[in-house]
Design a protein around this motif. Structure first.
Motif, PDB file in Angstrom:
ATOM      1  N   THR A 105       0.849  -1.190   0.000  1.00 56.08           N
ATOM      2  CA  THR A 105       0.000   0.000   0.000  1.00 56.08           C
ATOM      3  C   THR A 105       0.883   1.237   0.000  1.00 56.08           C
ATOM      4  O   THR A 105       1.834   1.343   0.775  1.00 56.08           O
ATOM      5  CB  THR A 105      -0.903   0.011   1.240  1.00 56.08           C
ATOM      6  N   GLN A 106       0.560   2.184  -0.876  1.00 52.45           N
ATOM      7  CA  GLN A 106       1.396   3.368  -1.023  1.00 52.45           C
ATOM      8  C   GLN A 106       1.608   4.075   0.319  1.00 52.45           C
ATOM      9  O   GLN A 106       0.642   4.377   1.034  1.00 52.45           O
ATOM     10  CB  GLN A 106       0.752   4.353  -2.007  1.00 52.45           C
ATOM     11  N   GLY A 107       2.888   4.306   0.653  1.00 48.36           N
ATOM     12  CA  GLY A 107       3.242   5.027   1.860  1.00 48.36           C
ATOM     13  C   GLY A 107       3.355   4.162   3.100  1.00 48.36           C
ATOM     14  O   GLY A 107       3.735   4.661   4.161  1.00 48.36           O
ATOM     15  N   ARG A 108       3.085   2.869   2.987  1.00 48.49           N
ATOM     16  CA  ARG A 108       3.128   2.026   4.185  1.00 48.49           C
ATOM     17  C   ARG A 108       4.566   1.788   4.665  1.00 48.49           C
ATOM     18  O   ARG A 108       4.828   1.786   5.861  1.00 48.49           O
ATOM     19  CB  ARG A 108       2.447   0.684   3.906  1.00 48.49           C
ATOM     20  N   PHE A 109       5.493   1.548   3.742  1.00 45.82           N
ATOM     21  CA  PHE A 109       6.888   1.322   4.109  1.00 45.82           C
ATOM     22  C   PHE A 109       7.681   2.610   3.940  1.00 45.82           C
ATOM     23  O   PHE A 109       7.478   3.357   2.984  1.00 45.82           O
ATOM     24  CB  PHE A 109       7.522   0.239   3.235  1.00 45.82           C
TER      25      PHE A 109
ATOM     26  N   THR B 266       4.224  -2.341  11.887  1.00 47.23           N
ATOM     27  CA  THR B 266       2.779  -2.545  12.013  1.00 47.23           C
ATOM     28  C   THR B 266       2.308  -3.817  11.299  1.00 47.23           C
ATOM     29  O   THR B 266       1.108  -4.104  11.294  1.00 47.23           O
ATOM     30  CB  THR B 266       2.002  -1.341  11.447  1.00 47.23           C
ATOM     31  N   TRP B 267       3.240  -4.538  10.697  1.00 44.63           N
ATOM     32  CA  TRP B 267       2.874  -5.742   9.955  1.00 44.63           C
ATOM     33  C   TRP B 267       2.220  -6.760  10.884  1.00 44.63           C
ATOM     34  O   TRP B 267       2.730  -7.068  11.948  1.00 44.63           O
ATOM     35  CB  TRP B 267       4.113  -6.351   9.313  1.00 44.63           C
ATOM     36  N   GLN B 268       1.075  -7.296  10.465  1.00 42.67           N
ATOM     37  CA  GLN B 268       0.331  -8.277  11.262  1.00 42.67           C
ATOM     38  C   GLN B 268       0.638  -9.672  10.731  1.00 42.67           C
ATOM     39  O   GLN B 268      -0.006 -10.154   9.792  1.00 42.67           O
ATOM     40  CB  GLN B 268      -1.161  -7.976  11.200  1.00 42.67           C
ATOM     41  N   ALA B 269       1.628 -10.318  11.348  1.00 49.24           N
ATOM     42  CA  ALA B 269       2.158 -11.571  10.818  1.00 49.24           C
ATOM     43  C   ALA B 269       1.096 -12.657  10.714  1.00 49.24           C
ATOM     44  O   ALA B 269       1.094 -13.451   9.761  1.00 49.24           O
ATOM     45  CB  ALA B 269       3.315 -12.045  11.699  1.00 49.24           C
ATOM     46  N   GLU B 270       0.170 -12.692  11.670  1.00 48.64           N
ATOM     47  CA  GLU B 270      -0.824 -13.773  11.657  1.00 48.64           C
ATOM     48  C   GLU B 270      -1.753 -13.680  10.448  1.00 48.64           C
ATOM     49  O   GLU B 270      -2.273 -14.694   9.972  1.00 48.64           O
ATOM     50  CB  GLU B 270      -1.646 -13.754  12.960  1.00 48.64           C
ATOM     51  N   ARG B 271      -1.970 -12.478   9.944  1.00 49.23           N
ATOM     52  CA  ARG B 271      -2.840 -12.311   8.772  1.00 49.23           C
ATOM     53  C   ARG B 271      -2.157 -12.769   7.488  1.00 49.23           C
ATOM     54  O   ARG B 271      -2.838 -13.067   6.498  1.00 49.23           O
ATOM     55  CB  ARG B 271      -3.249 -10.842   8.616  1.00 49.23           C
TER      56      ARG B 271
ATOM     57  N   PRO C  70      -2.142  -2.132  -2.940  1.00 47.95           N
ATOM     58  CA  PRO C  70      -1.117  -3.177  -2.867  1.00 47.95           C
ATOM     59  C   PRO C  70      -1.360  -4.276  -3.892  1.00 47.95           C
ATOM     60  O   PRO C  70      -2.493  -4.548  -4.293  1.00 47.95           O
ATOM     61  CB  PRO C  70      -1.280  -3.720  -1.444  1.00 47.95           C
ATOM     62  N   ALA C  71      -0.259  -4.925  -4.299  1.00 54.42           N
ATOM     63  CA  ALA C  71      -0.347  -6.033  -5.246  1.00 54.42           C
ATOM     64  C   ALA C  71       0.786  -7.003  -4.968  1.00 54.42           C
ATOM     65  O   ALA C  71       1.941  -6.602  -4.861  1.00 54.42           O
ATOM     66  CB  ALA C  71      -0.266  -5.530  -6.685  1.00 54.42           C
ATOM     67  N   VAL C  72       0.443  -8.274  -4.839  1.00 51.80           N
ATOM     68  CA  VAL C  72       1.433  -9.328  -4.672  1.00 51.80           C
ATOM     69  C   VAL C  72       1.607  -9.999  -6.028  1.00 51.80           C
ATOM     70  O   VAL C  72       0.662 -10.087  -6.815  1.00 51.80           O
ATOM     71  CB  VAL C  72       0.982 -10.346  -3.588  1.00 51.80           C
ATOM     72  N   ALA C  73       2.838 -10.433  -6.331  1.00 54.73           N
ATOM     73  CA  ALA C  73       3.112 -11.086  -7.614  1.00 54.73           C
ATOM     74  C   ALA C  73       3.936 -12.335  -7.371  1.00 54.73           C
ATOM     75  O   ALA C  73       4.868 -12.329  -6.557  1.00 54.73           O
ATOM     76  CB  ALA C  73       3.849 -10.133  -8.554  1.00 54.73           C
ATOM     77  N   LEU C  74       3.592 -13.406  -8.085  1.00 53.96           N
ATOM     78  CA  LEU C  74       4.317 -14.669  -7.938  1.00 53.96           C
ATOM     79  C   LEU C  74       4.294 -15.428  -9.244  1.00 53.96           C
ATOM     80  O   LEU C  74       3.370 -15.262 -10.053  1.00 53.96           O
ATOM     81  CB  LEU C  74       3.712 -15.526  -6.823  1.00 53.96           C
ATOM     82  N   PRO C  75       5.303 -16.279  -9.495  1.00 51.08           N
ATOM     83  CA  PRO C  75       5.302 -17.087 -10.711  1.00 51.08           C
ATOM     84  C   PRO C  75       4.351 -18.263 -10.564  1.00 51.08           C
ATOM     85  O   PRO C  75       4.180 -18.807  -9.470  1.00 51.08           O
ATOM     86  CB  PRO C  75       6.761 -17.556 -10.813  1.00 51.08           C
TER      87      PRO C  75
ATOM     88  N   ALA D 290      -7.324  -4.221  -1.614  1.00 51.37           N
ATOM     89  CA  ALA D 290      -7.691  -2.927  -1.049  1.00 51.37           C
ATOM     90  C   ALA D 290      -6.555  -2.357  -0.216  1.00 51.37           C
ATOM     91  O   ALA D 290      -5.669  -3.082   0.259  1.00 51.37           O
ATOM     92  CB  ALA D 290      -8.944  -3.076  -0.192  1.00 51.37           C
ATOM     93  N   SER D 291      -6.585  -1.055  -0.028  1.00 56.67           N
ATOM     94  CA  SER D 291      -5.587  -0.374   0.789  1.00 56.67           C
ATOM     95  C   SER D 291      -5.511  -1.001   2.173  1.00 56.67           C
ATOM     96  O   SER D 291      -6.533  -1.234   2.818  1.00 56.67           O
ATOM     97  CB  SER D 291      -5.964   1.105   0.906  1.00 56.67           C
ATOM     98  N   GLY D 292      -4.283  -1.308   2.615  1.00 56.21           N
ATOM     99  CA  GLY D 292      -4.087  -1.932   3.913  1.00 56.21           C
ATOM    100  C   GLY D 292      -4.265  -3.432   3.916  1.00 56.21           C
ATOM    101  O   GLY D 292      -4.061  -4.073   4.950  1.00 56.21           O
ATOM    102  N   GLY D 293      -4.602  -4.010   2.774  1.00 57.06           N
ATOM    103  CA  GLY D 293      -4.815  -5.454   2.705  1.00 57.06           C
ATOM    104  C   GLY D 293      -3.580  -6.241   2.323  1.00 57.06           C
ATOM    105  O   GLY D 293      -3.698  -7.374   1.831  1.00 57.06           O
ATOM    106  N   ASP D 294      -2.407  -5.689   2.571  1.00 49.20           N
ATOM    107  CA  ASP D 294      -1.149  -6.313   2.158  1.00 49.20           C
ATOM    108  C   ASP D 294      -0.996  -7.732   2.708  1.00 49.20           C
ATOM    109  O   ASP D 294      -0.644  -8.670   1.975  1.00 49.20           O
ATOM    110  CB  ASP D 294       0.035  -5.458   2.613  1.00 49.20           C
ATOM    111  N   GLU D 295      -1.240  -7.898   4.013  1.00 47.11           N
ATOM    112  CA  GLU D 295      -1.067  -9.211   4.639  1.00 47.11           C
ATOM    113  C   GLU D 295      -2.012 -10.244   4.034  1.00 47.11           C
ATOM    114  O   GLU D 295      -1.630 -11.402   3.812  1.00 47.11           O
ATOM    115  CB  GLU D 295      -1.307  -9.116   6.151  1.00 47.11           C
TER     116      GLU D 295
END
Length: 523
Positions: free
Chosen positions: A192-196, A231-236, A407-412, A429-434
């Motif tokens: 998400t833009q600005g999170r890191f 702020t990363w929520q590892a369990e999610r 946010p967007a995750v990418a994988l082969p 959606a914004s904040g849905g990185d985990e």
């Protein structure tokens, strides 16, 4: 009868031993030409890595707790500040630019116990997807060094894909993490833009540039992201048992941008992704069309970067103390004129506001669609053509995430008939990185292990670390001198291979020894 004595546990190798082995592998294979052009993933190897590994060994021996990335070898893209190595952002103009302190992302990785192995080769100033650098030359794809690696985080992705390191730091303006990651069989997240924090990252792109990690798998990606963001929520981010109750959609069009596959391999990969997600219990809607988005990523998105670059460079020892100095250096990418260079990054408050409004509008439209259709994510191909080829693809889709800040995750997903990875992107959606990383982890498990790249064949004895660090900028300099505009000159794969052989002075090549050459001084 007495019981057999228990076998003594084999002590874990020291951090020094582990990092020594990593360095040895890089020195054997990074510039090897026996299989084609060199991978050239690393612009510079960290001369202090073993010293830092020894300090970690001493701390552990004294009882200090291990960090979450204890002795993990990581690579760092050349546009992140590092107090123990120069930061050239892939350019001839910034050779020798030495930051006084680490970028925040680098500092967080080190504090977690990671050892920075070196700085990775990148497209100059993060403009491009070809892996071409004035500071280091050309990067080859981990699966086929004759083909393109994607960019601009080219070397970071190849370093992971080739097995040099399991984790690398990169950045994303438009696909600069996602495209090279999937081209080289690795995974990544554009957050998400600005999170890191982007502190210490050369600020190209005032609204859409973001730091991130490229990893060998989603589990390690999640571990690294938890280090970058407190702020990363590892369990999610942990893969759930299945995806029942999750709903995703294949995004076929965003505004005026067609997102449909343009090759058989790309279509097969997208179909495979849908099948795997459904097998995991997810509901997948196909052919979603979202009108109204403006996914054009024009010069407005880098306006004002010059003043922020000035504020960063003035703090470092170096011959370029401003963007204007860079533009007047005579060491620009050959397709830029000095005037175009200055105009590109100049302040333009009206253009900056237009870019911000465009991002806000796209974010609103995408999130409204996600809510209205109860979607957990949107599926699209990072490259509608599929896997990497020699030429840069005109069919990349990075703009959807980049012009919305989502946010967007990418994988082969699989290898095509040529043996090249073809990937998938999942946008949320914004904040849905985990949540995106968790979905990707399920898909990764459904996919199974990806076949590794073919082994690179060394063409001769390895360089030592100092020789490697001396040779790579010479490669960049010699190749860049021959380039004219879009004509690659010695950055063409075959010519770059010959140039590498010449500089390495392989027997029978008749080239000069690197000892007879000197690194170009800054004018």
């Amino acid at each position: 009868m007495l019981p057999a004595p228990a076998a003594a546990a084999t002590p874990a190798p020291s951090c020094v031993a582990r990092i020594t082995a990593v360095q040895r592998e890089i020195l054997h294979r990074n510039l090897a030409t026996g299989s084609g052009p060199p991978l050239n993933a690393f612009q510079q190897l960290n001369p202090y890595a073993l010293e830092q590994a020894a300090a970690l060994d001493r701390a552990r021996a004294a009882g200090a707790p291990a960090g979450p990335l204890d002795c993990l070898p990581v690579a760092v893209k050349d546009n992140f500040a590092s107090a123990d190595q120069p930061m050239a952002a892939g350019s001839l103009a910034l050779l020798g630019n030495q930051p006084a302190e680490d970028a925040e992302a680098v500092a967080r990785l080190r504090a977690a116990g990671a050892i920075v192995i070196g700085k990775t080769t990148m497209d100059e100033f993060a403009f491009g997807i070809r892996g071409l650098s004035g500071a280091a030359g050309r990067v080859g794809n981990a699966y086929d060094p004759w083909l393109g690696p994607g960019g601009s985080s080219s070397g970071s992705a190849v370093a992971v894909g080739a097995g040099f390191v399991p984790l690398a730091l990169g950045s994303d303006n438009c696909g600069s993490l996602r495209l090279p990651a999937v081209y080289n069989g690795a995974v990544t997240l554009r957050s998400t833009q600005g999170r890191f924090s982007s502190a210490g990252l050369l600020p190209i792109g005032f609204v859409n540039g973001t730091p991130g990690l490229i990893a060998r798998d989603t589990g390690l990606l999640a571990r690294g992201l938890a280090v970058l963001d407190p702020t990363w929520q590892a369990e999610r981010a942990v893969a759930p048992p299945d995806l029942r109750g999750r709903r995703l959609a294949v995004l076929a069009r965003a505004g005026d941008q067609d997102l449909a596959p343009t090759s058989e391999a790309a279509a097969a990969a997208l179909s495979q992704a849908v099948d795997l997600l459904r097998a995991a219990g997810a509901e997948v809607v196909e052919a979603l069309v979202l009108p109204g988005l403006d996914t054009r990523l024009g010069p407005a998105f880098v306006k004002g970067s010059g003043r922020r670059i000035d504020a960063q460079l003035v703090r470092y020892p170096g011959s370029r103390r401003s963007w204007d100095d860079i533009c007047g250096s005579g060491r620009l990418p050959p397709e830029w004129t000095p005037a175009e260079c200055r105009t590109l990054m100049a302040s333009d408050p009206a253009a900056e506001q237009r870019a911000r409004r465009q991002m806000a509008s796209n974010r609103r439209l995408l999130e409204q669609a996600l809510r209205a259709q109860r979607l957990d994510g949107l599926l699209l191909l990072p490259d509608r053509r599929g896997g990497a080829r020699r030429d840069p693809s005109p069919a990349i889709t990075c703009m959807v995430s980049s012009t919305s800040g989502l946010p967007a995750v990418a994988l082969p997903l699989a290898l095509d008939r040529r043996g090249m990875p073809v990937g998938l992107e999942i946008l949320g959606a914004s904040g849905g990185d985990e949540d995106l990383v968790a979905i990707a982890a399920v898909l990764e498990a459904q996919r199974g292990p990806l076949p590794p790249p073919r082994a690179v064949v060394p063409a001769g004895p390895p360089l030592d670390l100092a020789g490697h660090n001396r040779l790579v900028p010479l490669l960049g300099w010699q190749a860049w001198k021959s380039r004219r505009g879009e004509a690659l000159g010695d950055l063409d794969p075959a010519r770059f291979r010959r140039l590498t052989d010449d500089l390495l002075n392989r027997p029978g090549d008749g080239g000069k020894s690197i000892l007879d050459l000197t690194t170009p001084a800054s004018p």
